[in-house]
Design a protein around this motif. Structure first.
Motif, PDB file in Angstrom:
ATOM      1  N   MET A 174       0.988  -1.031   0.024  1.00 46.81           N
ATOM      2  CA  MET A 174      -0.084   0.106   0.031  1.00 46.81           C
ATOM      3  C   MET A 174       0.694   1.225   0.058  1.00 46.81           C
ATOM      4  SD  MET A 174      -2.918  -1.222   2.927  1.00 46.81           S
ATOM      5  CE  MET A 174      -3.826   0.322   2.673  1.00 46.81           C
ATOM      6  N   VAL A 175       2.092   1.132   0.559  1.00 48.28           N
ATOM      7  CA  VAL A 175       3.018   2.247   0.677  1.00 48.28           C
ATOM      8  C   VAL A 175       3.663   2.403  -0.634  1.00 48.28           C
ATOM      9  CG1 VAL A 175       4.859   3.026   2.042  1.00 48.28           C
ATOM     10  CG2 VAL A 175       2.964   2.247   3.082  1.00 48.28           C
ATOM     11  N   THR A 176       3.865   1.085  -1.233  1.00 44.54           N
ATOM     12  CA  THR A 176       5.038   1.350  -2.586  1.00 44.54           C
ATOM     13  C   THR A 176       4.366   1.157  -3.724  1.00 44.54           C
ATOM     14  OG1 THR A 176       5.476  -1.007  -2.189  1.00 44.54           O
ATOM     15  CG2 THR A 176       6.978   0.665  -0.732  1.00 44.54           C
ATOM     16  N   GLU A 177       3.284   0.561  -3.808  1.00 43.99           N
ATOM     17  CA  GLU A 177       2.884   0.275  -5.438  1.00 43.99           C
ATOM     18  C   GLU A 177       1.642   1.374  -5.810  1.00 43.99           C
ATOM     19  OE1 GLU A 177       1.259  -3.612  -5.589  1.00 43.99           O
ATOM     20  OE2 GLU A 177       3.358  -4.394  -5.133  1.00 43.99           O
ATOM     21  N   ALA A 178       1.662   1.648  -7.240  1.00 46.32           N
ATOM     22  CA  ALA A 178       0.635   2.216  -8.041  1.00 46.32           C
ATOM     23  C   ALA A 178       0.626   3.646  -7.447  1.00 46.32           C
ATOM     24  CB  ALA A 178      -0.659   1.422  -7.748  1.00 46.32           C
ATOM     25  N   LEU A 179       1.356   4.389  -7.092  1.00 44.53           N
ATOM     26  CA  LEU A 179       1.203   5.674  -6.562  1.00 44.53           C
ATOM     27  C   LEU A 179       2.218   6.502  -7.490  1.00 44.53           C
ATOM     28  CD1 LEU A 179       1.697   5.150  -2.551  1.00 44.53           C
ATOM     29  CD2 LEU A 179      -0.538   5.416  -4.051  1.00 44.53           C
ATOM     30  N   SER A 180       1.719   7.303  -8.271  1.00 43.12           N
ATOM     31  CA  SER A 180       2.088   8.270  -9.176  1.00 43.12           C
ATOM     32  C   SER A 180       2.518   9.709  -8.716  1.00 43.12           C
ATOM     33  CB  SER A 180       1.505   8.566 -10.570  1.00 43.12           C
ATOM     34  OG  SER A 180       1.050   7.135 -11.066  1.00 43.12           O
ATOM     35  N   ALA A 181       1.464  10.300  -8.002  1.00 38.16           N
ATOM     36  CA  ALA A 181       1.566  11.462  -7.114  1.00 38.16           C
ATOM     37  C   ALA A 181       2.794  11.478  -6.105  1.00 38.16           C
ATOM     38  CB  ALA A 181       0.358  12.080  -6.888  1.00 38.16           C
ATOM     39  N   PRO A 182       3.450  12.512  -5.693  1.00 29.64           N
ATOM     40  CA  PRO A 182       4.209  12.682  -4.628  1.00 29.64           C
ATOM     41  C   PRO A 182       3.346  12.327  -3.213  1.00 29.64           C
ATOM     42  CG  PRO A 182       4.516  14.432  -6.064  1.00 29.64           C
ATOM     43  CD  PRO A 182       3.449  13.820  -6.485  1.00 29.64           C
ATOM     44  N   MET A 183       4.133  11.539  -2.463  1.00 24.84           N
ATOM     45  CA  MET A 183       3.311  11.153  -1.169  1.00 24.84           C
ATOM     46  C   MET A 183       2.955  12.510  -0.399  1.00 24.84           C
ATOM     47  SD  MET A 183       4.012   7.980   1.412  1.00 24.84           S
ATOM     48  CE  MET A 183       3.605   6.884   0.318  1.00 24.84           C
ATOM     49  N   HIS A 184       1.954  12.663   0.345  1.00 25.60           N
ATOM     50  CA  HIS A 184       1.950  13.825   1.266  1.00 25.60           C
ATOM     51  C   HIS A 184       2.836  13.895   2.421  1.00 25.60           C
ATOM     52  CE1 HIS A 184      -0.129  16.612   3.619  1.00 25.60           C
ATOM     53  NE2 HIS A 184      -0.742  17.182   2.699  1.00 25.60           N
ATOM     54  N   PRO A 185       3.373  14.903   2.707  1.00 21.18           N
ATOM     55  CA  PRO A 185       4.162  14.796   4.034  1.00 21.18           C
ATOM     56  C   PRO A 185       3.711  14.221   5.343  1.00 21.18           C
ATOM     57  CG  PRO A 185       4.466  16.926   2.811  1.00 21.18           C
ATOM     58  CD  PRO A 185       3.149  16.195   2.354  1.00 21.18           C
ATOM     59  N   GLY A 186       2.140  14.414   5.371  1.00 23.06           N
ATOM     60  CA  GLY A 186       1.394  13.924   6.485  1.00 23.06           C
ATOM     61  C   GLY A 186       1.718  12.325   6.428  1.00 23.06           C
ATOM     62  N   ALA A 187       1.599  11.661   5.172  1.00 20.12           N
ATOM     63  CA  ALA A 187       1.729  10.383   5.336  1.00 20.12           C
ATOM     64  C   ALA A 187       3.103   9.776   5.363  1.00 20.12           C
ATOM     65  CB  ALA A 187       1.182   9.898   3.685  1.00 20.12           C
ATOM     66  N   VAL A 188       3.976  10.613   4.816  1.00 17.36           N
ATOM     67  CA  VAL A 188       5.548  10.149   4.869  1.00 17.36           C
ATOM     68  C   VAL A 188       5.838  10.115   6.435  1.00 17.36           C
ATOM     69  CG1 VAL A 188       7.554  11.051   4.525  1.00 17.36           C
ATOM     70  CG2 VAL A 188       6.212  11.259   2.766  1.00 17.36           C
ATOM     71  N   LYS A 189       5.517  11.077   7.399  1.00 19.51           N
ATOM     72  CA  LYS A 189       5.525  11.578   8.552  1.00 19.51           C
ATOM     73  C   LYS A 189       5.236   9.826   9.366  1.00 19.51           C
ATOM     74  CE  LYS A 189       4.952  14.292  12.605  1.00 19.51           C
ATOM     75  NZ  LYS A 189       4.238  13.429  13.760  1.00 19.51           N
ATOM     76  N   TYR A 190       3.885   9.515   9.188  1.00 20.09           N
ATOM     77  CA  TYR A 190       3.472   8.276   9.918  1.00 20.09           C
ATOM     78  C   TYR A 190       4.323   6.997   9.256  1.00 20.09           C
ATOM     79  CZ  TYR A 190       0.828   4.616  11.401  1.00 20.09           C
ATOM     80  OH  TYR A 190       0.523   3.325  11.939  1.00 20.09           O
ATOM     81  N   PHE A 191       4.318   7.000   8.078  1.00 23.56           N
ATOM     82  CA  PHE A 191       5.107   5.717   7.330  1.00 23.56           C
ATOM     83  C   PHE A 191       6.358   5.700   8.005  1.00 23.56           C
ATOM     84  CE2 PHE A 191       1.896   5.963   3.738  1.00 23.56           C
ATOM     85  CZ  PHE A 191       0.977   5.205   4.532  1.00 23.56           C
ATOM     86  N   THR A 192       7.190   6.813   8.295  1.00 20.25           N
ATOM     87  CA  THR A 192       8.429   6.764   8.588  1.00 20.25           C
ATOM     88  C   THR A 192       8.545   6.319  10.006  1.00 20.25           C
ATOM     89  OG1 THR A 192       8.943   8.550   7.152  1.00 20.25           O
ATOM     90  CG2 THR A 192      10.476   8.043   8.886  1.00 20.25           C
ATOM     91  N   GLU A 193       7.423   6.845  10.838  1.00 14.27           N
ATOM     92  CA  GLU A 193       7.482   6.550  12.171  1.00 14.27           C
ATOM     93  C   GLU A 193       7.113   4.913  12.553  1.00 14.27           C
ATOM     94  OE1 GLU A 193       5.618  10.589  13.849  1.00 14.27           O
ATOM     95  OE2 GLU A 193       4.593   9.022  14.027  1.00 14.27           O
ATOM     96  N   ALA A 194       6.469   4.631  11.427  1.00 10.25           N
ATOM     97  CA  ALA A 194       5.860   2.998  11.546  1.00 10.25           C
ATOM     98  C   ALA A 194       6.781   2.147  10.983  1.00 10.25           C
ATOM     99  CB  ALA A 194       4.545   2.994  11.009  1.00 10.25           C
ATOM    100  N   GLY A 195       8.074   2.707  10.376  1.00  4.39           N
ATOM    101  CA  GLY A 195       9.089   1.904   9.617  1.00  4.39           C
ATOM    102  C   GLY A 195       8.698   1.287   8.351  1.00  4.39           C
TER     103      GLY A 195
END
Length: 335
Positions: free
Chosen positions: A312-333
């Protein structure tokens, strides 16, 4: 003298009342207090009410709204025309977030295909991808349609205006070298209308892009005799190979009456998107609500059952990831 004392008492009472009012106001405005003025309302654009996008949007809102007393967000779902409509309305700020097909997320970023006149959308941001969206071509059994070429000269519903389904169907016609003139009739019914139209013999087949199982396909398959038309051939293979958002897929056998065996086809992915204008903390809460209640989320619709957090984090995403999503995914590893 009495008048003077009376006026004094009124002034004192008035001052006391004002003090109480100011004290109450201060309490209401005290840090950490949640009240109506602090509520933020966020709307997810989906598609027709019988489709999976509406169900998935509702599932996300339910998870977000569980914690609304803490974060002050109130999430609601809007039934819309579908992916293309959602992307255009996120761009102009009429929708906050949306569920969209990965192919139209790509074209919105690029300013290509149906977004050619719109131009690239530099503000579009992705949150995560969702379930696979497969192409299903469902025909009435007595219509004599067994393969793609049999659709020529028939009455076919390709999807309603503004939907990802219609835009994806038009891309298939281009790949096949067909035009709408190759059909006896091209209908533009909404998903909620097409199963009845098929079984009432008003159309011969309909084209649908959605995660399985789909409510309107289930309705058609249980109301009248249907067949599933494989979306295969050299033109389809070439189209899938040439685009980063397409993949070969299948309609699982046994899921619908009339499809006992797997039906080969192709598809895209459903994705969850927003705008860079939506605050980081809002997006963080949306992502957190889904990923910290992941098992519950997967149970909310059969199409979500096999989701993988990493995919869900790595596939089928063409638009840049929103910083709010990046923050959570980084914290979650996960990033």
């Amino acid at each position: 003298m009495h008048l003077k004392h009376s006026l004094s008492r009124q002034v004192l009472r008035g001052g006391a009342a004002l003090s109480v009012a100011l004290f109450a106001s201060a309490l209401l405005c005290a840090p950490g207090q949640t009240h109506a003025a602090e509520q933020r309302f966020m709307t997810i654009g989906t598609a027709g009410v019988t489709g999976i996008y509406y169900s998935v949007g509702g599932a996300i809102c339910r998870l977000v709204n569980r914690e609304r007393k803490r974060h002050g967000l109130r999430c609601s779902v809007e039934s819309t025309g579908g992916s293309v409509y959602n992307l255009r309305n996120i761009r102009i700020g009429e929708l906050d977030l949306g569920v969209v097909q990965s192919d139209w997320q790509y074209h919105a970023v690029q300013g290509s295909s149906v977004f050619d006149k719109d131009g690239p959308d530099p503000e579009l941001r992705s949150l995560f991808s969702l379930h696979p969206d497969t192409v299903s071509i469902v025909a009435r059994k007595d219509a004599g349609i067994a393969k793609l070429d049999d659709l020529k000269g028939k009455r076919v519903n390709l999807g309603n205006p503004g939907s990802g389904t219609l835009a994806t169907a038009e891309a298939m016609l281009d790949a096949l070298g067909w035009t709408k003139d190759d059909f006896a009739l091209v209908a533009e019914l909404k998903s909620a209308e097409q199963s009845q139209a098929l079984c009432d013999n008003k159309i011969d087949a309909f084209y649908m892009v959605a995660g399985n199982p789909v409510g309107n396909i289930l309705e058609a398959a249980t109301t009248c005799e249907v067949v599933f038309v494989p979306a295969v051939g050299p033109e389809i293979d070439k189209m899938v190979a040439s685009k980063p958002y397409y993949r070969h897929a299948k309609v699982p056998g046994g899921l619908y009456r009339g499809a006992d065996q797997d039906v080969p086809t192709y598809g895209v992915a459903a994705t969850f998107v927003t705008s860079s204008q939506v605050p980081d903390d809002v997006v963080y809460e949306f992502v957190k609500a889904v990923f910290e209640n992941f098992d519950d989320f997967k149970k909310l619709h059969p199409a979500l059952a096999h989701l993988s957090k990493q995919d869900m984090v790595t596939e089928a995403l063409s638009a840049p990831m929103h910083p709010g999503a990046v923050k959570y995914f980084t914290e979650a590893g996960l990033l």
